[in-house]
Design a protein around this motif. Structure first.
Motif, PDB file in Angstrom:
ATOM      1  N   GLU A 131      52.713  57.415  39.985  1.00  0.00           N
ATOM      2  CA  GLU A 131      53.978  56.780  39.641  1.00  0.00           C
ATOM      3  C   GLU A 131      54.674  56.179  40.844  1.00  0.00           C
ATOM      4  N   HIS A 132      54.486  56.806  41.961  1.00  0.00           N
ATOM      5  CA  HIS A 132      55.242  56.358  43.118  1.00  0.00           C
ATOM      6  C   HIS A 132      54.351  55.743  44.188  1.00  0.00           C
ATOM      7  N   ALA A 133      53.168  55.393  43.791  1.00  0.00           N
ATOM      8  CA  ALA A 133      52.281  54.775  44.774  1.00  0.00           C
ATOM      9  C   ALA A 133      52.238  53.280  44.527  1.00  0.00           C
ATOM     10  N   GLU A 134      51.575  52.586  45.372  1.00  0.00           N
ATOM     11  CA  GLU A 134      51.435  51.149  45.179  1.00  0.00           C
ATOM     12  C   GLU A 134      50.647  50.896  43.917  1.00  0.00           C
ATOM     13  N   ILE A 135      51.026  49.855  43.254  1.00  0.00           N
ATOM     14  CA  ILE A 135      50.193  49.388  42.154  1.00  0.00           C
ATOM     15  C   ILE A 135      49.022  48.655  42.788  1.00  0.00           C
ATOM     16  N   SER A 136      47.856  48.851  42.239  1.00  0.00           N
ATOM     17  CA  SER A 136      46.705  48.267  42.898  1.00  0.00           C
ATOM     18  C   SER A 136      46.772  46.743  42.825  1.00  0.00           C
ATOM     19  N   ILE A 137      46.179  46.165  43.819  1.00  0.00           N
ATOM     20  CA  ILE A 137      46.168  44.703  43.894  1.00  0.00           C
ATOM     21  C   ILE A 137      45.447  44.119  42.683  1.00  0.00           C
ATOM     22  N   GLU A 138      44.365  44.776  42.318  1.00  0.00           N
ATOM     23  CA  GLU A 138      43.615  44.273  41.169  1.00  0.00           C
ATOM     24  C   GLU A 138      44.465  44.267  39.911  1.00  0.00           C
ATOM     25  N   ARG A 139      45.229  45.334  39.763  1.00  0.00           N
ATOM     26  CA  ARG A 139      46.045  45.421  38.555  1.00  0.00           C
ATOM     27  C   ARG A 139      47.056  44.283  38.516  1.00  0.00           C
ATOM     28  N   GLU A 140      47.657  44.014  39.651  1.00  0.00           N
ATOM     29  CA  GLU A 140      48.628  42.920  39.685  1.00  0.00           C
ATOM     30  C   GLU A 140      47.971  41.589  39.381  1.00  0.00           C
ATOM     31  N   ARG A 141      46.849  41.377  40.010  1.00  0.00           N
ATOM     32  CA  ARG A 141      46.157  40.090  39.839  1.00  0.00           C
ATOM     33  C   ARG A 141      45.756  39.857  38.392  1.00  0.00           C
ATOM     34  N   VAL A 142      45.134  40.861  37.790  1.00  0.00           N
ATOM     35  CA  VAL A 142      44.663  40.655  36.424  1.00  0.00           C
ATOM     36  C   VAL A 142      45.854  40.585  35.477  1.00  0.00           C
ATOM     37  N   GLY A 143      46.914  41.326  35.782  1.00  0.00           N
ATOM     38  CA  GLY A 143      48.106  41.258  34.953  1.00  0.00           C
ATOM     39  C   GLY A 143      48.689  39.853  34.929  1.00  0.00           C
ATOM     40  N   VAL A 144      48.766  39.237  36.093  1.00  0.00           N
ATOM     41  CA  VAL A 144      49.271  37.864  36.165  1.00  0.00           C
ATOM     42  C   VAL A 144      48.330  36.918  35.443  1.00  0.00           C
ATOM     43  N   ALA A 145      47.036  37.081  35.688  1.00  0.00           N
ATOM     44  CA  ALA A 145      46.062  36.185  35.061  1.00  0.00           C
ATOM     45  C   ALA A 145      46.137  36.262  33.542  1.00  0.00           C
ATOM     46  N   MET A 146      46.343  37.460  33.023  1.00  0.00           N
ATOM     47  CA  MET A 146      46.385  37.637  31.569  1.00  0.00           C
ATOM     48  C   MET A 146      47.550  36.880  30.947  1.00  0.00           C
ATOM     49  N   THR A 147      48.610  36.666  31.700  1.00  0.00           N
ATOM     50  CA  THR A 147      49.750  35.968  31.110  1.00  0.00           C
ATOM     51  C   THR A 147      49.423  34.517  30.801  1.00  0.00           C
ATOM     52  N   SER A 148      48.362  34.018  31.397  1.00  0.00           N
ATOM     53  CA  SER A 148      48.023  32.617  31.150  1.00  0.00           C
ATOM     54  C   SER A 148      47.168  32.430  29.911  1.00  0.00           C
ATOM     55  N   LEU A 149      46.796  33.512  29.273  1.00  0.00           N
ATOM     56  CA  LEU A 149      46.020  33.425  28.034  1.00  0.00           C
ATOM     57  C   LEU A 149      46.944  33.331  26.828  1.00  0.00           C
ATOM     58  N   THR A 150      46.399  32.857  25.727  1.00  0.00           N
ATOM     59  CA  THR A 150      47.182  32.887  24.494  1.00  0.00           C
ATOM     60  C   THR A 150      47.133  34.302  23.913  1.00  0.00           C
ATOM     61  N   ASP A 151      48.087  34.563  23.001  1.00  0.00           N
ATOM     62  CA  ASP A 151      48.086  35.868  22.325  1.00  0.00           C
ATOM     63  C   ASP A 151      46.734  36.133  21.663  1.00  0.00           C
ATOM     64  N   LEU A 192      40.603  33.277  32.393  1.00  0.00           N
ATOM     65  CA  LEU A 192      40.746  34.402  33.326  1.00  0.00           C
ATOM     66  C   LEU A 192      39.967  34.144  34.600  1.00  0.00           C
ATOM     67  N   ARG A 193      38.774  33.682  34.416  1.00  0.00           N
ATOM     68  CA  ARG A 193      37.919  33.415  35.569  1.00  0.00           C
ATOM     69  C   ARG A 193      38.587  32.449  36.528  1.00  0.00           C
ATOM     70  N   THR A 194      39.200  31.440  35.943  1.00  0.00           N
ATOM     71  CA  THR A 194      39.882  30.447  36.761  1.00  0.00           C
ATOM     72  C   THR A 194      41.095  31.045  37.461  1.00  0.00           C
ATOM     73  N   GLU A 195      41.909  31.758  36.683  1.00  0.00           N
ATOM     74  CA  GLU A 195      43.135  32.327  37.234  1.00  0.00           C
ATOM     75  C   GLU A 195      42.858  33.352  38.311  1.00  0.00           C
ATOM     76  N   LEU A 196      41.792  34.096  38.114  1.00  0.00           N
ATOM     77  CA  LEU A 196      41.450  35.115  39.101  1.00  0.00           C
ATOM     78  C   LEU A 196      40.761  34.512  40.311  1.00  0.00           C
ATOM     79  N   GLY A 197      40.409  33.242  40.183  1.00  0.00           N
ATOM     80  CA  GLY A 197      39.732  32.606  41.306  1.00  0.00           C
ATOM     81  C   GLY A 197      38.337  33.120  41.509  1.00  0.00           C
ATOM     82  N   VAL A 198      37.750  33.614  40.428  1.00  0.00           N
ATOM     83  CA  VAL A 198      36.381  34.097  40.532  1.00  0.00           C
ATOM     84  C   VAL A 198      35.450  32.919  40.416  1.00  0.00           C
TER      85      VAL A 198
END
Lengths: 200, 272
Positions: A131-151, A192-198
């Protein structure tokens, strides 16, 4: 997330207790009938519960209904939680996904119900996210990328990846053609692939 | 769109785990067919791996919590799921086990058997010898009924009395084990009384032409302790014969009429 190296807390964050209460602690106290522990448990985990449900159901109002059912069940069956079989957060969020899928299925017109509720039980970091640690970088990245998808794309991916359902099962659950399911999955993954820069 | 459209449709599903086995074969064949294909797929693979980190979050409306707190204030919590039920300590419902139905000879026990039976039950100190003698007698007696319970077997009342007596003994001992093929058996025994009873739960009906047979096994010698037909899956059977301190209770399936010695491996063997 910037961290204050001396106190160990993030800049701008509250100073945490020496022994932060874990989700598991809160669930165990809930099992004793402690309503205020339940309230705290709710506060801590409802974003992830609602997030998981909404990913599958899309509609916010329905998702809140299911979330309410989930938390009521958590209250009722807290004593059944067995700490040695995985963390409390996973237990709760898995319950949430199951109920969300039940809700999708109950909207199915077909009476041919698959009794399997295949929820991928992997530890998606629900319990390891301190709860009080850093959120992982991966989690942030994929979270942002997911917002670019449709429902619809997010929903299809959640059903396929988390639920382990096949194209035809997803098509049946959502009452859409199978081709539509495949397209949503493909387009979602390409985005996702694009947003994640993979890209290799 | 290129003719790889179909395959790219499969690609997403492949890494998300939503393909049928046939579709997986199809996609893997495609992967093997060209370097470009394999290369392109790596992107999807890496993308899917990122999904493992996705933790979706959403913000609820404020009144969700207050509705919930109001609900739980009037909702009871349920107890944890119970473990497998403990062996019954009260006398269970009268069992529907019929006494040996095939061994008609049980009705015609000769005086020698009566004496042997008396030796069984009345002299715990010399049980080994008595048992051996009893067996010898029975072996010599040919196809005699192995039911030592007397003509026609015990009545339900007598049987229930015996069970109650054993259960109430100060040195009562209980031991439960799973039965081969399903169900459980509990041996309730009292060395003081020299008796034991097998209580079972979920015992399947014996195959046609067969019977269940109980045994006291001691020192490598198996002594029949009664036949029973499982017309009820839950119930008990008071073992015929006397319990010894080193007795092992066994249950086997035997041909109708019983056997002189176990001819099959036991469904259960319980030390008392």
């Amino acid at each position: 997330m910037l961290r204050d190296m001396r106190s160990g807390t993030g800049v701008g964050e509250e100073r945490v207790d020496d022994a932060p209460t874990t989700i598991d602690d809160l669930l165990l106290r809930t099992a004793d009938g402690n309503q205020s522990a339940f309230g705290e448990l709710y506060d801590r985990i409802v974003p992830r519960v609602l997030g998981a449900i909404k990913r599958l159901l899309i509609d916010h109002a329905q998702s809140e209904e299911v979330a309410q059912e989930v938390f009521l069940e958590v209250w009722q069956s807290a004593r059944r939680f067995e700490p040695n079989k995985g963390g409390a957060a996973t237990w709760i969020i898995t319950m949430a996904k199951r109920r969300a899928i039940d809700r999708i299925r109950s909207a199915q017109s077909s009476h041919d119900r698959d009794t399997r509720v295949g929820i991928r039980d992997y530890d998606a970091g629900y319990d390891t996210v301190a709860e009080h640690a850093e959120i992982s970088i991966e989690r942030e990245r994929v979270g942002v990328a997911m917002t670019s998808l449709t429902d619809s794309q997010r929903q299809a991916i959640a059903l396929a990846y988390d639920g382990g359902y096949s194209h035809s099962e997803i098509a049946e659950m959502l009452s859409v053609p199978m081709g539509t399911v495949k397209t949503r999955l493909r387009d979602g993954m390409i985005r996702l692939r694009t947003e994640l820069g993979v890209s290799t | 769109m290129s003719d790889n459209d179909d395959v790219s449709l499969l690609a997403a599903g492949y890494y998300l785990g939503s393909l049928t086995p046939q579709e997986r074969d199809e996609y893997e064949a495609y992967l093997a067919s060209s370097d470009d294909a394999a290369k392109g797929s790596e992107d999807f693979e890496a993308t899917a791996e990122m999904l493992a980190h996705d933790v979706a979050e959403a913000t609820p409306s404020a009144d969700l919590k207050s509705r919930l707190l109001a609900q739980i204030a009037v909702t009871p919590q349920v107890d944890p799921a119970r473990d497998a039920p403990a062996p019954p300590t009260a006398v269970p419902d009268p069992v529907l086990l019929s006494p040996v139905s095939t061994a008609r000879d049980a009705h015609s026990v000769g005086s020698a058997e009566e004496r042997a039976k008396a030796r069984w039950f009345t002299r715990p100190g010399t049980i080994l010898g008595a048992a051996a003698a009893a067996i010898a007698l029975f072996v010599g007696g040919g196809a005699l009924g192995m039911n030592l319970g007397g003509a026609g077997g015990p009545s339900i009342e007598q049987s229930a009395d015996a069970l109650a007596q054993i259960s109430a003994a100060p040195d009562v001992h209980r031991s439960t084990k799973d039965l081969q093929g399903g169900g459980t058996a509990t041996v309730v025994s009292s060395l003081e009384q020299g008796k034991s009873v097998m209580v079972f739960d979920g015992l399947k009906k014996q195959p046609d032409g067969k019977t269940y047979q109980l045994w006291y096994i001691s020192d490598g010698v198996a002594t029949s302790a009664g036949l029973m037909s499982g017309s009820s899956t839950n119930g008990w059977h008071v073992l015929d014969g006397t319990l010894k301190s080193d007795s092992v209770v066994g249950l086997t399936v035997e041909p109708a009429g019983g056997s002189k010695e176990p001819t099959t491996k036991p469904l259960v063997a319980i030390t008392t």
